[in-house]
Design a protein around this motif. Structure first.
Motif, PDB file in Angstrom:
ATOM      1  N   ALA A  35       0.827  -1.211   0.000  1.00 48.61           N
ATOM      2  CA  ALA A  35       0.000   0.000   0.000  1.00 48.61           C
ATOM      3  C   ALA A  35       0.861   1.260   0.000  1.00 48.61           C
ATOM      4  O   ALA A  35       0.581   2.223  -0.727  1.00 48.61           O
ATOM      5  N   ILE A  36       1.925   1.269   0.813  1.00 49.35           N
ATOM      6  CA  ILE A  36       2.788   2.454   0.878  1.00 49.35           C
ATOM      7  C   ILE A  36       3.500   2.676  -0.452  1.00 49.35           C
ATOM      8  O   ILE A  36       3.574   3.802  -0.955  1.00 49.35           O
ATOM      9  N   ALA A  37       4.036   1.600  -1.036  1.00 49.73           N
ATOM     10  CA  ALA A  37       4.729   1.739  -2.321  1.00 49.73           C
ATOM     11  C   ALA A  37       3.762   2.197  -3.413  1.00 49.73           C
ATOM     12  O   ALA A  37       4.096   3.058  -4.245  1.00 49.73           O
ATOM     13  N   THR A  38       2.547   1.646  -3.414  1.00 50.92           N
ATOM     14  CA  THR A  38       1.554   2.040  -4.418  1.00 50.92           C
ATOM     15  C   THR A  38       1.197   3.517  -4.277  1.00 50.92           C
ATOM     16  O   THR A  38       1.137   4.260  -5.268  1.00 50.92           O
ATOM     17  N   GLY A  39       0.973   3.958  -3.035  1.00 51.89           N
ATOM     18  CA  GLY A  39       0.629   5.358  -2.812  1.00 51.89           C
ATOM     19  C   GLY A  39       1.759   6.306  -3.165  1.00 51.89           C
ATOM     20  O   GLY A  39       1.528   7.372  -3.764  1.00 51.89           O
ATOM     21  N   THR A  40       2.977   5.931  -2.830  1.00 49.37           N
ATOM     22  CA  THR A  40       4.130   6.797  -3.098  1.00 49.37           C
ATOM     23  C   THR A  40       4.399   6.915  -4.597  1.00 49.37           C
ATOM     24  O   THR A  40       4.546   8.018  -5.140  1.00 49.37           O
ATOM     25  N   VAL A  41       4.465   5.779  -5.281  1.00 46.75           N
ATOM     26  CA  VAL A  41       4.729   5.807  -6.721  1.00 46.75           C
ATOM     27  C   VAL A  41       3.564   6.457  -7.465  1.00 46.75           C
ATOM     28  O   VAL A  41       3.770   7.235  -8.416  1.00 46.75           O
ATOM     29  N   GLY A  42       2.353   6.190  -7.022  1.00 44.60           N
ATOM     30  CA  GLY A  42       1.194   6.806  -7.667  1.00 44.60           C
ATOM     31  C   GLY A  42       1.236   8.321  -7.579  1.00 44.60           C
ATOM     32  O   GLY A  42       0.913   9.021  -8.552  1.00 44.60           O
ATOM     33  N   ALA A  43       1.622   8.858  -6.420  1.00 42.96           N
ATOM     34  CA  ALA A  43       1.719  10.312  -6.266  1.00 42.96           C
ATOM     35  C   ALA A  43       2.800  10.890  -7.168  1.00 42.96           C
ATOM     36  O   ALA A  43       2.643  11.984  -7.726  1.00 42.96           O
ATOM     37  N   LEU A  44       3.905  10.163  -7.327  1.00 49.88           N
ATOM     38  CA  LEU A  44       4.962  10.622  -8.234  1.00 49.88           C
ATOM     39  C   LEU A  44       4.456  10.693  -9.673  1.00 49.88           C
ATOM     40  O   LEU A  44       4.690  11.678 -10.388  1.00 49.88           O
ATOM     41  N   LEU A  45       3.750   9.650 -10.095  1.00 47.78           N
ATOM     42  CA  LEU A  45       3.224   9.637 -11.469  1.00 47.78           C
ATOM     43  C   LEU A  45       2.179  10.733 -11.666  1.00 47.78           C
ATOM     44  O   LEU A  45       2.164  11.416 -12.694  1.00 47.78           O
TER      45      LEU A  45
END
Length: 378
Positions: free
Chosen positions: A342-352
């Protein structure tokens, strides 16, 4: 490039997977004289080692590293469910698993996104190291109820604490880790004592439901929530960005990025290996591991074993029931798997969403000089 000659050095090479495939095919469970250790590489051997009661997560003669024994860092280390074995460990592990299953993955991903946006809003070059290491720690600290700057302090302190975990830790790193452990106990202690909202409250409630009354191990494992997040989630975020840089596409649909992250967990594991230590003789495929010997468990190789996953070297988000060894198995499986995803998905998603272009990142980055965590330098 010189091909890998060791499953330890392979962790930091651009592409260790052909070497791992050779291990799986030719030396699935064998003794490595250079490492003075047995090496388990294929899925069958890795599974057998991870569930073996004859093997321990720490050397039986040194349950806590000598350099931190008797310090706050040693007290925390010796109570972590990931670093202990036995009946009490299994009881406490149930409590930890129950608590870590409470946070909502969607809410956790949104918190990671918000923390990432706050970093990006400062402007300037994208601080990938901060996003990979500090943001996940801040998210978990926030889930534990720390805010108003205490989450930032916890993120900094956990970076100091994890220095004591590798066998290569220096006396200075161990001293700093002891100071960090003492301060982390002070930061997290009130949440354990009060049993309020958030992850610490969930931990206390799970302990009560399981008739666990000793609060010191609860506090230690609250610190463990932060420490286990540190390298593993940093590697997962970084390796996801590298996959995107190499041209892997986010699948369509609302859960597309999450599916991609989950395939990174298997295909380019952030934690590539772990170790076990023989307390009693352990036998596998006619080989015998004697008491005092150790086994290097190559999780990343087992993930790519064709006997466990069809077409294992193909990056395929959305695989049906993949066999994934990255987070361990049996008594020492990592209960924070969903939190990390969940943390990786949220972090990478915000970058994109912010317009960051992974295509500008290196496709063959350098990797941090670590023995088991695969973390790119971006």
């Amino acid at each position: 490039m010189t091909p890998s000659t060791s499953p330890v050095s392979a962790v930091r090479e651009p592409d260790p997977y052909p070497y791992y495939a050779t291990l799986v095919a030719e030396r699935p469970f064998a003794h490595d004289e250079t490492l003075s250790a047995w090496v388990a590489a294929d899925a069958e051997a890795v599974s057998a080692v991870l569930r073996a009661e004859e093997l321990r997560v720490r050397p039986p003669a040194e349950p806590v590293p000598a350099g931190i024994a008797g310090t706050p860092a040693g007290e925390v280390f010796g109570r972590l469910v990931r670093m202990t074995d036995g009946t009490l460990q299994r009881h406490l592990k149930q409590v930890v698993v129950e608590a870590l299953g409470r946070p909502d993955p969607g809410a956790t991903a949104r918190l990671a996104s918000a923390r990432t946006r706050a970093v990006l809003d400062r402007g300037g070059e994208v601080p990938y190291e901060e996003l990979m290491f500090s943001v996940p720690a801040r998210v978990v600290a926030g889930l534990c109820g720390l805010d108003d700057g205490a989450d930032d302090e916890a993120a900094r302190l956990i970076g100091d604490f994890v220095q004591c975990i590798p066998a290569t830790a220096t006396p200075e790193q161990q001293r700093v880790a002891a100071e960090a452990a003492d301060r982390l106990q002070k930061l997290l202690g009130p949440g354990i004592e009060q049993g309020g909202q958030g992850l610490l409250g969930d931990l206390v409630r799970a302990a009560r439901a399981a008739d666990w009354a000793d609060t010191a191990p609860l506090l230690a494992n609250a610190i463990g929530f932060l420490s286990q997040t540190y390298d593993a989630t940093a590697g997962l975020i970084g390796n996801t960005l590298v996959a995107l840089a190499r041209g892997e596409a986010v699948p369509p649909g609302a859960d597309g990025l999450e599916l991609l992250v989950r395939e990174v967990v298997r295909h380019d594991a952030p934690i590539q290996n772990t170790r076990r230590f023989a307390a009693r003789p352990f036998r596998h495929r006619g080989a015998e591991v004697l008491p005092g010997q150790q086994v290097l468990v190559v999780l990343a190789a087992a993930n790519r074993d064709p006997a466990a996953n069809a077409d294992p070297h193909t990056f395929l988000p959305g695989r049906t029931d993949p066999a994934v060894f990255t987070f361990g198995a049996d008594a020492h499986h990592c209960p924070g798997r969903e939190l990390a995803v969940a943390i990786a998905t949220g972090t990478v998603g915000a970058l994109l969403d912010a317009g960051v272009q992974p295509a500008t990142l290196p496709t063959s980055p350098d990797y941090r000089p670590l023995a088991n965590a695969r973390i790119p330098v971006l």
